[in-house]
Design a protein around this motif. Sequence first.
Motif, PDB file in Angstrom:
ATOM      1  N   LEU A 192      -2.634  10.866   1.519  1.00 52.96           N
ATOM      2  CA  LEU A 192      -2.506   9.489   1.035  1.00 52.96           C
ATOM      3  C   LEU A 192      -1.293   8.947   1.691  1.00 52.96           C
TER       4      LEU A 192
ATOM      5  N   LEU B 254      -9.585   5.344  -1.536  1.00 50.69           N
ATOM      6  CA  LEU B 254      -8.152   4.663  -1.047  1.00 50.69           C
ATOM      7  C   LEU B 254      -8.454   4.798   0.408  1.00 50.69           C
TER       8      LEU B 254
ATOM      9  N   ILE C 168      -4.991   2.633  -8.904  1.00 49.21           N
ATOM     10  CA  ILE C 168      -5.044   4.265  -8.210  1.00 49.21           C
ATOM     11  C   ILE C 168      -5.019   5.239  -9.703  1.00 49.21           C
TER      12      ILE C 168
ATOM     13  N   SER D 247      -1.337   5.829   4.170  1.00 50.81           N
ATOM     14  CA  SER D 247      -0.566   4.482   3.808  1.00 50.81           C
ATOM     15  C   SER D 247       0.508   4.167   5.051  1.00 50.81           C
TER      16      SER D 247
ATOM     17  N   ALA E 231       0.921  -1.202  -0.171  1.00 49.88           N
ATOM     18  CA  ALA E 231      -0.088   0.081  -0.110  1.00 49.88           C
ATOM     19  C   ALA E 231       0.830   1.350  -0.001  1.00 49.88           C
TER      20      ALA E 231
END
Length: 845
Positions: free
Chosen positions: A304, A722, A377, A308, A34
């Motif tokens: 993000l 996400l 993505i 992650s 990820a």
Amino acid sequence: MQVLDDVRYALRQFAKAPGFTITAILTLALGIGATTAIFTLVHAVLLKSLPVVNPDELYRVGNEENCCVNGGMQDNWTLFSYEQYKQFRDNNSGFATLAGFQSGQTLIGVRRNGSNKPAESFKSEYVSGNYFSTFGIGPYIGRTLTMNDDTKGAPPAAMMSFRTWQEKFGKDPSVVGAGFVINGQPFTIVGITPPGFFGDRVQSNPPGFFLPLNVEPLVAPTSSILEDASLDWLDLIGRIKTGANTSSMEAQMQVQLKQFLLSPLSKVEDRDKPLVAKQTLHFSHGGNGVQMMRDEYKDGLHLLMWVSAFVLLIACANLANLMLVRATTRQQQTSVRSALGAPRFRLVRQALTESIVLAVLGGTAGIALAFAGTKIILRLAFRNDYVPIQASPSLPVLAFALGVAILTGVLFGVAPAWITAKANPVEALRGANRSTGRDGGWGQKSLVVIQAALSLVLLCAAGLLTRSLSNLQHQNFGFDTANRYILHIDPQMAGYKPSQLEALYRQLNGNLSAIVGVKQVSFSLYTPMEGDNWGEGVYIDGEAPPPPGTPDHGASWVRVSPHYFETIGTKIVEGRANNEQDTATTRNIAVVNRFFEQKYFKDGHAIGKHFSNDIKNPGWFEIVGVTEDTRYQGPTSKMRPMYFLAQGQSVHSSEPRYQQFEDRSQYLNAIAIQTAGPVPNLEAQVRRALAQVNPDLALIDFNTFAEQVKGNFTQQVMIAKLTSFFGILALVLASIGLYGVTAYSVERRTSEIGIRMALGADRMNVLRLVLRSAFLQVGIGLVIGIPVTIFGGRIMASQLFGVKSYDPLILCVTIIVLAAAAFVAALVPARRAAGLEPMRALRME
């Protein structure tokens, strides 16, 4: 050799415990995969240099992003006119070469000489003749554009991108040197760009053709801006000479800029000349090119990355728990090896080796997941648009993944190694794993606390972003998308002159309206939320003009045909809309939105008032109607004052620039269609209707109105999806961690539980005992996680719309979800403990 022996021994040990090995590798692979997937995207969009020669030698004139054509003062200059570019290029000693290129893109109609196919639309970009040499780019085949191509009167030449050559012409080598018709004009394709070169910026659908700046009047004869020194539309990037001082170069160009603005060439009005002294420009590193997409996506990508990273921390905590449990259960074995003479440093090294080998295996699996994840993505972020971002291994990404894996192995191999270092040979002679449980396993429990806290943060972030996205998508936009379609054409591609447009739109309206099921057809410069905007200043008749430099004293505007507001579903709240009686021979009228009325008229009444976008003629347009406020820019942008001018009407100005834009605004490239319901094969019927008018009139795109609006939420959808995925992944990993620690605790306390039950404790008491221990860890995690969650919500406030960063409902729902997952994770080992037979538990001792 001893290291290799340690690695082989570690692999044998992992093979003997496949359940542990698979769980550990998958846990780490999910975390590293990820994080690496997001890093792949971050590296490509935010960090990666352009694929050019020595990108560190490139400097950009300007340090902000702008698009696409500007007029007037910029204060901090980023865009420049062609005349400014030439003066900078020819009068600056610090740059070895200085290139200029279009800040936006132009759609052109292209067909090959001798082809019977209609013209097809492509994105193109005007570039200076030294553009490719400045970047150090050579041709794939043929040659690049040169300064000889970028002079007046030179034979029209163009360069085709490798992607266009591959996808549209099947890599046909005869394309180079062949004749093509571009917007009705003959051109020669002189070369193909290299496969890795996508232009001067990361963007979706890069240009398919590169055209010299000096062919701009040939391609767009009715709206040429090349020779207008008052219009700024070029970005500038140069390669500096060795030893050049960028600070002195910047100061020199600031002086040149101000001299130019005070010269007759610039056409700066006398009222604006006092502002010239405040104008500045600044250099910025040009190795990454123009960073408009970087600016657009950087906040979301940074968010993000944090998300992650939290998932990776949770995965690492799980791995640490697994390694701690494994080290503790092998403590007796380690004590035996120590008693038989194994050196302590050898045992420690073996423990660290096992941890690092496991981390590398997980990192390798994570890389495979990362590249699959990057493809997903990219599809989420850009739908079906092409972007020059490769979801394939690159050295920085591989180094990142490998570094994370090794760091994870070292960090989370320390605790097992420490346990190994404490191994006492005496432990081999007694029950090394005996425990009464109250103070055992504190390290594992602390990791579960951290997992619970981080999971709460991620789940709340996902909830806030999902709620924000829903608010964005369901706000009142001021139009209706049901049974409505938007398509685009460009009459200039087919060679239409302004005098031919009235007949063209009449024919198009007749052909399109004849399609069965079509209720209404209208034409406009652009439509809501399609990414276009025309803006001008506003001057009210009878009022003094605002002082020079007054901010935000203007409005966006659109030229529209009759029935436009009905077609897109916007209501007229006062007066009337423009209609067929508003022609070139009647008075010029305008319809304004409610925001315009409230901003520029203190009495709140606009009907019958006059205004203009020309300070010398403030009474050109009479307001005949007011519409509800409609969002034409993005869904999060502030509402702007807007006015709508009638198709076919025009004003005549002594200002060449104004008259040029007036003529250009007559090209209504957007067509809106309202239907009575679904119409089978509507796009094919529209194409036939256009071809009947003119086979060279290319259909640029065709979408439902709903799809056009949906395209404005691409980034928000990507981030929300996400973050939700990572939140669920974090919840699963935290649940697995809690289950593992609880199950291990039960295993260590088997004899204690047997004694309790033998002394009279019933199964419910045991169940409560185990669940209380599990929920104590989760509870501490929630106590830590709640303030962190509130703080994190404030940090991501810029990504939220219509929702508070500390929404109590989302926080409560998240706590309930996390508590439910924890209950399920702890219930299985708790039930197993409650089901133990006392005698069997005691015999296990």
